[in-house]
Scaffold this motif. Structure first.
Motif, PDB file in Angstrom:
ATOM      1  N   GLU A  53      50.165  41.850  44.033  1.00  0.00           N
ATOM      2  CA  GLU A  53      51.202  42.226  43.066  1.00  0.00           C
ATOM      3  C   GLU A  53      50.927  43.566  42.397  1.00  0.00           C
ATOM      4  O   GLU A  53      51.836  44.386  42.207  1.00  0.00           O
ATOM      5  CB  GLU A  53      51.346  41.140  42.003  1.00  0.00           C
ATOM      6  N   THR A  54      49.676  43.829  42.027  1.00  0.00           N
ATOM      7  CA  THR A  54      49.345  45.046  41.295  1.00  0.00           C
ATOM      8  C   THR A  54      48.569  46.056  42.135  1.00  0.00           C
ATOM      9  O   THR A  54      48.224  47.116  41.632  1.00  0.00           O
ATOM     10  CB  THR A  54      48.512  44.706  40.043  1.00  0.00           C
ATOM     11  N   GLY A  55      48.295  45.717  43.399  1.00  0.00           N
ATOM     12  CA  GLY A  55      47.427  46.575  44.197  1.00  0.00           C
ATOM     13  C   GLY A  55      45.997  46.517  43.730  1.00  0.00           C
ATOM     14  O   GLY A  55      45.315  47.538  43.586  1.00  0.00           O
ATOM     15  N   SER A  56      45.499  45.314  43.498  1.00  0.00           N
ATOM     16  CA  SER A  56      44.132  45.135  43.011  1.00  0.00           C
ATOM     17  C   SER A  56      43.126  45.670  44.019  1.00  0.00           C
ATOM     18  O   SER A  56      43.315  45.523  45.238  1.00  0.00           O
ATOM     19  CB  SER A  56      43.836  43.647  42.777  1.00  0.00           C
ATOM     20  N   PRO A  57      42.034  46.285  43.540  1.00  0.00           N
ATOM     21  CA  PRO A  57      40.962  46.651  44.477  1.00  0.00           C
ATOM     22  C   PRO A  57      40.533  45.428  45.288  1.00  0.00           C
ATOM     23  O   PRO A  57      40.377  44.331  44.757  1.00  0.00           O
ATOM     24  CB  PRO A  57      39.843  47.114  43.542  1.00  0.00           C
ATOM     25  N   GLY A  58      40.375  45.628  46.586  1.00  0.00           N
ATOM     26  CA  GLY A  58      40.055  44.513  47.470  1.00  0.00           C
ATOM     27  C   GLY A  58      41.265  43.903  48.136  1.00  0.00           C
ATOM     28  O   GLY A  58      41.128  42.999  48.967  1.00  0.00           O
TER      29      GLY A  58
END
Length: 314
Positions: A53-58
């Motif tokens: 959803e937020t482009g989280s690292p990983g």
């Protein structure tokens, strides 16, 4: 000792047809397009970011799609397979979904007591889905793929190496990874707190052909670090060990340094901040073309020459 490396930040690969790339990663795999921008070094080419959803690292898989680019070749000196984590009960769902979209797959196979599927995208990039009961990340709820089956983010990446000793030394002595599992010719390393997204698998592939870069090839793998300070600290460690990292480069959504590991694969260290919501709200991520400020005067020209994209889950 400071934790300098948390795990994988993102993987960046090459593609040919832009819309087919979107169709595969948004349409079939159900990832979110979290950023639609350009290759800062070649502005007539998109840089597309997919993730949660937020482009989280990983969770972030990115592509440079060059129209008509010749397909690459898997082999030694290359990141050959990018593996995503899925819930344990989702394997049959994904087998059915891949059949639905006429995407051949192999498996389920077993590796380090994990079951996984293996297949390729439309350009031949190696993709795996690894069943994992410990990954608590929510994934992206796109309204098409049930939340309980959705991709959570990366699980591991596989590096095919002609020689493993120097790469292992880099991972363990400089990049704070720990050997956590081993099978014949395959070694798994873990960074940070461990778990999905922290793993790197190194495969001893002395008899491989030499990889050729092209469509379907991974360009580089980026490792996550918490801040500019930790990035500079790991850069100093690399310099002291004889590596030649670049100066820090501003990629708008993270800061980066790059260097080659001993087998020739391009590594990056990327900061977690500022993240993808720095220039558009989370609810609108990936919906408009975002440009670095120095390309804004060319916006009309770039929007005219870049291919139109339809990004929909299917």
């Amino acid at each position: 000792m400071n934790t300098l490396i948390n795990g994988i930040h993102h993987v960046t690969a090459l593609a040919s047809d832009t819309q087919r790339n979107v169709d595969f990663y948004v349409g079939v795999l159900g990832l979110r397009m979290v950023k639609k921008t350009i290759n800062f070094d070649a502005p007539d080419v998109y840089h597309l970011y997919y993730g949660d959803e937020t482009g989280s690292p990983g969770s972030i898989l990115t592509f440079f799609p060059y129209a008509g680019l010749q397909r690459g070749r898997k082999g030694g000196g290359q990141l050959t397979y990018t593996a995503f984590s899925i819930p344990t009960g989702a394997l049959s769902y994904w087998m059915d979904r891949l059949v639905q979209f006429d995407i051949p797959y192999a498996g389920p196979y077993k590796r380090f007591n994990e079951n996984y599927l293996r297949f390729e995208d439309y350009d031949g990039m190696g993709v795996e889905l690894v069943a994992n009961s410990e990954d608590q990340r929510p994934g992206w709820n796109n309204g098409k793929i049930p939340q309980e089956h959705s991709i959570r983010g990366f699980h591991t990446v596989t590096l095919n190496e002609f020689r493993v000793e120097d790469t292992v030394s880099l991972l363990t002595d400089v990049m704070q990874h720990t050997l956590v599992a081993e099978e014949t010719g395959l070694y798994r390393f873990q960074a940070g707190a461990g778990g999905s997204g922290s793993y790197v698998d190194v495969r001893f592939s002395s008899s491989d052909v030499r990889a050729l870069q092209g469509a379907g090839s991974v360009h580089h793998v980026a490792f996550s670090t918490d801040s500019d300070d930790t990035q500079l600290e790991i850069r100093e460690k690399l310099l002291s060990e004889g590596y030649n990292p670049t100066h820090v480069l501003d990629r708008n959504y993270f800061h980066s340094i790059y260097y080659r590991e001993p087998g020739g694969i391009l590594f990056e260290i990327a900061t977690n901040p500022p993240g993808f919501a720095v220039d558009e709200p989370v609810a609108e991520l990936g919906t408009t073309l975002k440009l670095p400020e120095w390309y804004e005067p060319r916006r009309a020209q770039l929007e005219e020459q870049l291919p139109k994209i339809v990004a929909e889950a299917r």
